[in-house]
Motif scaffolding. Structure first.
Motif, PDB file in Angstrom:
ATOM      1  N   GLU A 399       0.829  -1.195   0.000  1.00  0.00           N
ATOM      2  CA  GLU A 399       0.000   0.000   0.000  1.00  0.00           C
ATOM      3  C   GLU A 399       0.866   1.247   0.000  1.00  0.00           C
ATOM      4  O   GLU A 399       2.012   1.238   0.430  1.00  0.00           O
ATOM      5  CB  GLU A 399      -0.926   0.009   1.211  1.00  0.00           C
ATOM      6  N   CYS A 400       0.289   2.336  -0.501  1.00  0.00           N
ATOM      7  CA  CYS A 400       0.957   3.626  -0.517  1.00  0.00           C
ATOM      8  C   CYS A 400       0.007   4.690   0.024  1.00  0.00           C
ATOM      9  O   CYS A 400      -1.215   4.579  -0.114  1.00  0.00           O
ATOM     10  CB  CYS A 400       1.371   4.010  -1.946  1.00  0.00           C
ATOM     11  N   SER A 401       0.573   5.694   0.631  1.00  0.00           N
ATOM     12  CA  SER A 401      -0.214   6.813   1.134  1.00  0.00           C
ATOM     13  C   SER A 401       0.628   8.077   1.032  1.00  0.00           C
ATOM     14  O   SER A 401       1.858   8.014   0.939  1.00  0.00           O
ATOM     15  CB  SER A 401      -0.649   6.573   2.584  1.00  0.00           C
ATOM     16  N   ALA A 402      -0.041   9.220   1.043  1.00  0.00           N
ATOM     17  CA  ALA A 402       0.662  10.501   0.970  1.00  0.00           C
ATOM     18  C   ALA A 402       0.127  11.422   2.046  1.00  0.00           C
ATOM     19  O   ALA A 402      -1.074  11.438   2.340  1.00  0.00           O
ATOM     20  CB  ALA A 402       0.488  11.125  -0.406  1.00  0.00           C
ATOM     21  N   SER A 403       1.016  12.173   2.635  1.00  0.00           N
ATOM     22  CA  SER A 403       0.614  13.125   3.669  1.00  0.00           C
ATOM     23  C   SER A 403       1.387  14.427   3.482  1.00  0.00           C
ATOM     24  O   SER A 403       2.516  14.431   2.981  1.00  0.00           O
ATOM     25  CB  SER A 403       0.870  12.552   5.070  1.00  0.00           C
ATOM     26  N   LYS A 404       0.778  15.517   3.913  1.00  0.00           N
ATOM     27  CA  LYS A 404       1.388  16.834   3.762  1.00  0.00           C
ATOM     28  C   LYS A 404       2.109  17.223   5.038  1.00  0.00           C
ATOM     29  O   LYS A 404       1.525  17.223   6.124  1.00  0.00           O
ATOM     30  CB  LYS A 404       0.304  17.865   3.427  1.00  0.00           C
ATOM     31  N   GLY A 405       3.386  17.516   4.922  1.00  0.00           N
ATOM     32  CA  GLY A 405       4.178  17.879   6.083  1.00  0.00           C
ATOM     33  C   GLY A 405       3.955  19.315   6.513  1.00  0.00           C
ATOM     34  O   GLY A 405       3.242  20.082   5.855  1.00  0.00           O
ATOM     35  N   SER A 406       4.588  19.710   7.606  1.00  0.00           N
ATOM     36  CA  SER A 406       4.432  21.069   8.137  1.00  0.00           C
ATOM     37  C   SER A 406       4.987  22.116   7.176  1.00  0.00           C
ATOM     38  O   SER A 406       4.587  23.282   7.208  1.00  0.00           O
ATOM     39  CB  SER A 406       5.138  21.187   9.490  1.00  0.00           C
ATOM     40  N   ASP A 407       5.914  21.697   6.305  1.00  0.00           N
ATOM     41  CA  ASP A 407       6.485  22.617   5.331  1.00  0.00           C
ATOM     42  C   ASP A 407       5.652  22.702   4.060  1.00  0.00           C
ATOM     43  O   ASP A 407       6.041  23.370   3.086  1.00  0.00           O
ATOM     44  CB  ASP A 407       7.918  22.205   4.984  1.00  0.00           C
ATOM     45  N   GLY A 408       4.514  21.993   4.033  1.00  0.00           N
ATOM     46  CA  GLY A 408       3.635  22.040   2.873  1.00  0.00           C
ATOM     47  C   GLY A 408       3.995  21.065   1.777  1.00  0.00           C
ATOM     48  O   GLY A 408       3.322  21.009   0.745  1.00  0.00           O
ATOM     49  N   VAL A 409       5.055  20.277   1.969  1.00  0.00           N
ATOM     50  CA  VAL A 409       5.509  19.319   0.958  1.00  0.00           C
ATOM     51  C   VAL A 409       4.870  17.956   1.222  1.00  0.00           C
ATOM     52  O   VAL A 409       4.849  17.473   2.358  1.00  0.00           O
ATOM     53  CB  VAL A 409       7.049  19.185   0.974  1.00  0.00           C
ATOM     54  N   TYR A 410       4.351  17.343   0.174  1.00  0.00           N
ATOM     55  CA  TYR A 410       3.738  16.030   0.312  1.00  0.00           C
ATOM     56  C   TYR A 410       4.813  14.946   0.343  1.00  0.00           C
ATOM     57  O   TYR A 410       5.781  14.990  -0.419  1.00  0.00           O
ATOM     58  CB  TYR A 410       2.775  15.757  -0.842  1.00  0.00           C
ATOM     59  N   VAL A 411       4.641  13.988   1.242  1.00  0.00           N
ATOM     60  CA  VAL A 411       5.558  12.859   1.364  1.00  0.00           C
ATOM     61  C   VAL A 411       4.785  11.583   1.052  1.00  0.00           C
ATOM     62  O   VAL A 411       3.738  11.318   1.648  1.00  0.00           O
ATOM     63  CB  VAL A 411       6.160  12.773   2.781  1.00  0.00           C
TER      64      VAL A 411
END
Length: 458
Positions: A399-411
């Motif tokens: 599985e894969c997922s994406a989340s937005k960090g505090s710096d606004g960059v998606y990981v």
């Protein structure tokens, strides 16, 4: 999605007429089926009556696949497809029907393949939309062909069968509303890639730019030396010859309207960049191999001139990434490494049955974390230096997922299982390697003026 090859097979042909009159009732029906705002060009084509009914269906194993309508012009073809079970209930229109052993492609009226690469897939309710980027070989009469052998019902549940369709498509109406402008300009990059601007085509749903690239003789000789030095496989030789263009398209005020960074659309600030669809095909002229690049986008500015600016190219180059894997160490703790902003952690290495082949092969479990899309290939290299390509287990529970960090960059974070193609026994020591990686060269500055549609001759 993966490239789809042509297959010869008897097909069920259910025709429709591309010259159906667009009555108010018909127009309302079509508009209701294109409510997903795929991009502004689709909506404009619908509003102007270029969406056509394309009713065709085939049933096997109690499952019916149906095409309902298309938008087609010399720039692209988008088809709406739905699936139902024996009870008449909709099944998720899965993109898998155009991948792996299944085939979905477009031919001209003589049966020659003119598009076999799905560029985009969208889902709206119970309908899936598949898009093909077309090229300068497009003809007034085309055929959409489908040969599906496996359907995913849900999760990892599949149904085997045979669903074959041929849908005739007539684009004479939209072709008559299309303007083509020849560009005829060339440039050679510092890397030895000759880029030729061929044409810009203004169609009802989108604008298509066509470029042709080829390596100079000196560059081909350099690539051959590189291939020999790394012991490149046939597939890796193809990658070493691959090129992608990095560019911007400016409006009449000199502002970025489209910015393509290594095939990723870049948006500045809060203003979304227009969607760009890219397609490539290889052609040979004598001993020279050329790549035809098609870029399709909707500008909404066909009455005003634009400017194309080539800012660089992306090529594949040798890579020295190597993460040593000791079996004894892996039994007690994971092994981690980094490649730029990409972190990998190998958690398991064992022999298991590959569900895709039914054979026992070495399986590797790996967690990945990155801030950009990874497009290189992983290899598992044994203690004798033999490299085995790692193929993702698509039937597994990865599985894969994406989340937005505090710096606004998606990981993006993935946890997947891979099988080492052809490796049947565990080596005493191994290494996770990358043999080639894409490298972006930002050292070009070539401008091509793109005339407005009104200033061109058809």
């Amino acid at each position: 999605m993966k490239k789809i090859a042509l297959v010869s097979a008897a097909v069920l042909a259910i025709g429709f007429s591309g010259s159906v009159a667009v009555s108010p009732t018909f127009a309302s029906y079509i508009s209701s089926l294109w409510t997903k705002k795929i991009d502004p060009g689709v909506q404009e084509a619908v509003n102007k009556g270029y969406a056509k009914l394309a009713k065709a269906s085939v049933t096997d194993q109690g499952i019916t696949i149906e095409t309902s309508e298309v938008i087609a012009d010399p720039a692209r073809l988008i088809v709406a497809i739905s699936m139902k079970n024996a009870q008449g209930e909709f099944i998720f229109p899965d993109p898998d029907i155009a991948a792996n052993e299944n085939k979905l492609f477009v031919t001209d009226e003589n049966g020659n393949v003119i598009a076999d690469d799905i560029q985009s897939y969208y889902k709206e309710g119970d309908i899936g939309y598949f898009q093909f980027v077309l090229n300068d070989a497009v003809s007034k009469k085309m055929q959409l062909r489908m040969d599906v052998k496996r359907i995913r019902l849900s999760g990892n549940q599949y149904k085997e069968g045979s669903w074959k369709l041929t849908v005739p498509i007539d684009i004479e109406q939209s072709m008559a509303a299309t303007t083509t402008v020849s560009l005829n300009q060339t440039y050679t990059t510092p890397q030895g890639i000759t880029v030729a601007a061929k044409s810009i085509v203004y169609s009802p749903s989108a604008t298509r730019l066509t470029f042709e690239t080829s390596w100079t003789k000196a560059a081909r000789e350099r690539i051959e030396r590189t291939a020999k030095s790394v012991g490149a496989t046939a597939q890796e030789r193809e990658l070493l010859h691959h090129q992608s263009l990095v560019f911007r398209i400016l409006d009449q005020n000199g502002k970025d309207m489209v910015k393509l960074d290594d095939l990723l659309v870049v948006s500045e600030g809060d203003s979304p960049a227009p969607t760009v669809y890219a397609s490539q095909k290889i052609v040979k002229e004598g001993s020279t191999e050329k790549t035809i690049h098609e870029y399709v986008f909707f500008s909404g500015q066909t009455e005003k001139p634009l400017t194309f600016v080539l800012t660089g190219v992306s090529t594949f180059e040798p890579n020295d990434f190597r993460l040593a894997l000791d079996l004894a160490t892996l039994k007690t703790k994971p092994v981690s490494g980094t490649k730029g902003n990409h972190a990998v952690t190998v958690t398991d290495l064992s022999v298991q049955q590959n569900p895709a082949t039914g054979q026992k092969e070495v399986a590797l479990r790996m967690k990945e974390q990155s801030t950009n899309l990874r497009i290189w290939k992983w290899y598992l290299t044994d203690d004798k230096g033999q490299a085995y390509e790692l193929v993702e287990n698509r039937d597994g529970e990865g599985e894969c997922s994406a989340s937005k960090g505090s710096d606004g960059v998606y990981v993006e974070q993935c946890d997947n299982q891979y099988f080492a193609k052809g490796m049947t026994a565990l080596p005493k020591k191994a290494a996770l390697t990358i043999r080639l990686e894409p490298v972006q060269h930002s050292d070009s500055q070539w401008r091509v003026e793109l005339p407005a549609a009104t200033s061109a001759k058809k």
